[in-house]
Design a protein around this motif. Structure first.
Motif, mmCIF file in Angstrom:
data_model
loop_
_atom_site.group_PDB
_atom_site.id
_atom_site.type_symbol
_atom_site.label_atom_id
_atom_site.label_comp_id
_atom_site.label_asym_id
_atom_site.label_seq_id
_atom_site.Cartn_x
_atom_site.Cartn_y
_atom_site.Cartn_z
ATOM 1 N N SER A 221 0.828 -1.207 0.000
ATOM 2 C CA SER A 221 0.000 0.000 0.000
ATOM 3 C C SER A 221 0.861 1.253 0.000
ATOM 4 N N SER A 222 1.927 1.245 0.801
ATOM 5 C CA SER A 222 2.828 2.398 0.862
ATOM 6 C C SER A 222 3.535 2.605 -0.470
ATOM 7 N N LEU A 223 4.003 1.516 -1.087
ATOM 8 C CA LEU A 223 4.682 1.614 -2.381
ATOM 9 C C LEU A 223 3.739 2.129 -3.462
ATOM 10 N N TYR A 224 2.480 1.721 -3.407
ATOM 11 C CA TYR A 224 1.521 2.207 -4.405
ATOM 12 C C TYR A 224 1.287 3.709 -4.242
ATOM 13 N N THR A 225 1.211 4.176 -2.991
ATOM 14 C CA THR A 225 1.031 5.605 -2.751
ATOM 15 C C THR A 225 2.209 6.396 -3.311
ATOM 16 N N GLN A 226 3.431 5.911 -3.056
ATOM 17 C CA GLN A 226 4.618 6.575 -3.586
ATOM 18 C C GLN A 226 4.623 6.554 -5.112
ATOM 19 N N PHE A 227 4.263 5.409 -5.666
ATOM 20 C CA PHE A 227 4.220 5.268 -7.123
ATOM 21 C C PHE A 227 3.200 6.224 -7.726
ATOM 22 N N GLN A 228 2.049 6.340 -7.082
ATOM 23 C CA GLN A 228 0.992 7.236 -7.563
ATOM 24 C C GLN A 228 1.455 8.690 -7.528
ATOM 25 N N GLU A 229 2.135 9.075 -6.460
ATOM 26 C CA GLU A 229 2.644 10.439 -6.350
ATOM 27 C C GLU A 229 3.653 10.739 -7.458
ATOM 28 N N THR A 230 4.571 9.800 -7.682
ATOM 29 C CA THR A 230 5.582 9.997 -8.727
ATOM 30 C C THR A 230 4.937 10.071 -10.109
ATOM 31 N N TYR A 231 3.969 9.200 -10.347
ATOM 32 C CA TYR A 231 3.284 9.185 -11.647
ATOM 33 C C TYR A 231 2.540 10.497 -11.876
ATOM 34 N N ASN A 232 1.825 10.986 -10.874
ATOM 35 C CA ASN A 232 1.081 12.247 -11.009
ATOM 36 C C ASN A 232 2.034 13.417 -11.220
ATOM 37 N N GLN A 233 3.158 13.380 -10.520
ATOM 38 C CA GLN A 233 4.164 14.430 -10.696
ATOM 39 C C GLN A 233 4.707 14.417 -12.122
ATOM 40 N N TYR A 234 4.934 13.224 -12.654
ATOM 41 C CA TYR A 234 5.410 13.092 -14.034
ATOM 42 C C TYR A 234 4.381 13.638 -15.027
ATOM 43 N N ALA B 30 14.668 30.787 -19.309
ATOM 44 C CA ALA B 30 13.522 29.984 -19.731
ATOM 45 C C ALA B 30 13.985 28.733 -20.476
ATOM 46 N N SER B 31 15.007 28.905 -21.327
ATOM 47 C CA SER B 31 15.546 27.757 -22.050
ATOM 48 C C SER B 31 16.177 26.752 -21.093
ATOM 49 N N ASP B 32 16.918 27.268 -20.108
ATOM 50 C CA ASP B 32 17.545 26.388 -19.120
ATOM 51 C C ASP B 32 16.486 25.669 -18.289
ATOM 52 N N LYS B 33 15.405 26.372 -18.003
ATOM 53 C CA LYS B 33 14.313 25.759 -17.244
ATOM 54 C C LYS B 33 13.716 24.597 -18.027
ATOM 55 N N MET B 34 13.565 24.778 -19.305
ATOM 56 C CA MET B 34 13.001 23.718 -20.132
ATOM 57 C C MET B 34 13.938 22.513 -20.183
ATOM 58 N N LEU B 35 15.227 22.768 -20.298
ATOM 59 C CA LEU B 35 16.194 21.677 -20.313
ATOM 60 C C LEU B 35 16.184 20.935 -18.975
ATOM 61 N N GLN B 36 16.072 21.686 -17.886
ATOM 62 C CA GLN B 36 16.008 21.066 -16.562
ATOM 63 C C GLN B 36 14.745 20.216 -16.424
ATOM 64 N N MET B 37 13.628 20.712 -16.967
ATOM 65 C CA MET B 37 12.387 19.942 -16.928
ATOM 66 C C MET B 37 12.535 18.636 -17.695
ATOM 67 N N GLU B 38 13.239 18.696 -18.824
ATOM 68 C CA GLU B 38 13.450 17.481 -19.604
ATOM 69 C C GLU B 38 14.239 16.457 -18.801
ATOM 70 N N LYS B 39 15.278 16.917 -18.120
ATOM 71 C CA LYS B 39 16.076 16.010 -17.292
ATOM 72 C C LYS B 39 15.242 15.445 -16.146
ATOM 73 N N ASP B 40 14.478 16.303 -15.489
ATOM 74 C CA ASP B 40 13.635 15.840 -14.380
ATOM 75 C C ASP B 40 12.605 14.824 -14.851
ATOM 76 N N LEU B 41 12.067 15.034 -16.060
ATOM 77 C CA LEU B 41 11.121 14.071 -16.622
ATOM 78 C C LEU B 41 11.778 12.714 -16.826
ATOM 79 N N GLN B 42 12.997 12.730 -17.335
ATOM 80 C CA GLN B 42 13.706 11.475 -17.551
ATOM 81 C C GLN B 42 13.978 10.757 -16.235
#
Length: 394
Positions: A311-324, A371-383
């Motif tokens: 149950s705890s792992l599913y909650t963490q997984f759900q949070e990560t998925y929603n964040q993604y 703004a460009s750096d922010k977009m690149l950072q978002m791409e890395k965070d997404l990965q």
């Protein structure tokens, strides 16, 4: 020039060639799995534990005992006796213990898979960091070249007395700052390569091809969770713990059965002797007391523990998925907006026409670069988020 920068930032869904083409990330992870010192040590530990578990199911050593009694009245002659015997638990105990050992081997295998996943996830995170440092290096190297060109142009204007010394100094500082950023990134690249080398058992990393494609969809949360339930090592380890505790109950129930002994006995005195078979039974009235109840209580605990952790792992997984999902939506908005801009070129033309002072131009330039750096950072965070979500596929 500026279009190239925009393309490097916005082309995040296409292949990005990094510092070498010899390996891709998957091949790098396979290499680390083979060479990682921690995983090798854990494999040796598992082998030792499996052998030790098997040894618990061996038969006791045979017993040989003898008597020679020459002292005393001895009216009938000296008395001699010897006996050889083999004791063993009830046969069904060995079968139950063998299944218990097999379930413990599954526990060890699941624990290794969990450790392997941790190592490979760490390696993948470093590799992704390295890929995006290389992308960033391309961008800041181009910015350094552009800053040098701006400085040269302002130097020329200064020589013509069309701009003051303050603008010249600011342009030079901006150029120096861009040089420093390139040096910082190059240093960070070496740090990440060193980390990968450590994970690779001290073997140098020849290189990897980033070739990262950020898919538009990674699957629904329900499908991904069902995948995790069947393949994720952490969840499989919980199931293995349950199975081992269940086999322990069966083993303890079988150990309530009597232990047996078989052997050969010889007795002789003054030419007269007797010999024949020996048999014995040991009833475990006291040694098995409360063992079954303890095993049953442990099984109930393992079941409850599996439920709580799942149950705890599913909650963490759900949070990560929603964040993604949220970040991916924002990333697409950034990509749509930034992909249609040529802001740096327009700013430079406005500066040349005298519509901006150098400081105003530089501040506006920093806004778009941020703004460009922010977009690149978002791409890395997404990965990185995607790697976390799909770590069960490692």
């Amino acid at each position: 020039m500026n279009k190239y920068i925009v393309f490097a930032i916005c082309g995040c869904l296409f292949f990005v060639n990094s510092y070498s083409q010899t390996n891709n990330i998957e091949e790098l992870l396979n290499e680390i799995e083979q060479n990682n010192t921690e995983l090798k040590g854990y494999q040796a530990f598992i082998e030792s534990q499996q052998l030790e578990n098997k040894s618990t199911n061996n038969l006791p050593d045979p017993q040989l005992s003898g008597y020679y009694l020459p002292f005393g009245d001895n009216a009938t002659g000296d008395y001699t006796e010897y006996q050889i015997s083999q004791s063993f638990e009830f046969p069904s105990v060995y079968g139950a213990r063998g299944k218990w050992n097999a379930s413990k081997s599954e526990q060890l295998a699941s624990a290794y898979s969990t450790k392997r996943q941790e190592v490979l996830l760490q390696a993948k995170g470093i590799a992704l960091e390295l890929v995006f440092l290389q992308k960033q290096k391309v961008i800041v190297t181009e910015r350094r070249t552009q800053s040098k060109q701006v400085f040269d142009q302002i130097q020329e204007l200064f020589d013509k007395e069309q701009v003051g010394i303050l603008d010249l100094n600011k342009a030079k500082i901006a150029w120096i700052q861009e040089q420093f950023v390139v040096q910082q990134i190059e240093s960070e690249i070496q740090i990440q390569l060193s980390k990968l080398k450590t994970l690779n058992g001290g073997n140098p990393i020849d290189g990897t091809s980033s070739q990262i494609v950020l898919p538009a969809e990674i699957g629904t949360i329900e499908n991904l969770w069902q995948e995790k339930l069947t393949t994720d090592p952490r969840l499989q380890e919980l199931k293995a713990n349950e199975e081992a505790s269940l086999q322990k109950i069966k083993l303890e129930k079988n150990k309530v059965l009597p232990n047996l002994a078989l052997g050969y006995n010889y007795q002789g005195v003054s030419g007269s002797n007797y010999s024949g078979f020996y048999g014995g039974v040991s009833i475990p009235l006291w040694s098995s007391k409360n063992k079954v109840k303890a095993a049953e209580a442990n099984y109930e605990y393992q079941q409850s523990n599996t439920e709580v952790i799942t149950s705890s792992l599913y909650t963490q997984f759900q949070e990560t998925y929603n964040q993604y999902e949220l970040m991916f939506e924002k990333y697409n908005e950034y990509q749509t907006t930034m992909g249609n801009l040529d802001s740096e070129q327009l700013l430079f033309k406005a500066y040349q026409l005298g519509e901006y002072s150098f400081m105003d131009y530089y501040l506006e330039l920093q806004f778009y670069r941020n703004a460009s750096d922010k977009m690149l950072q978002m791409e890395k965070d997404l990965q990185l988020l995607q790697a976390q979500i799909l770590k069960h596929q490692l």
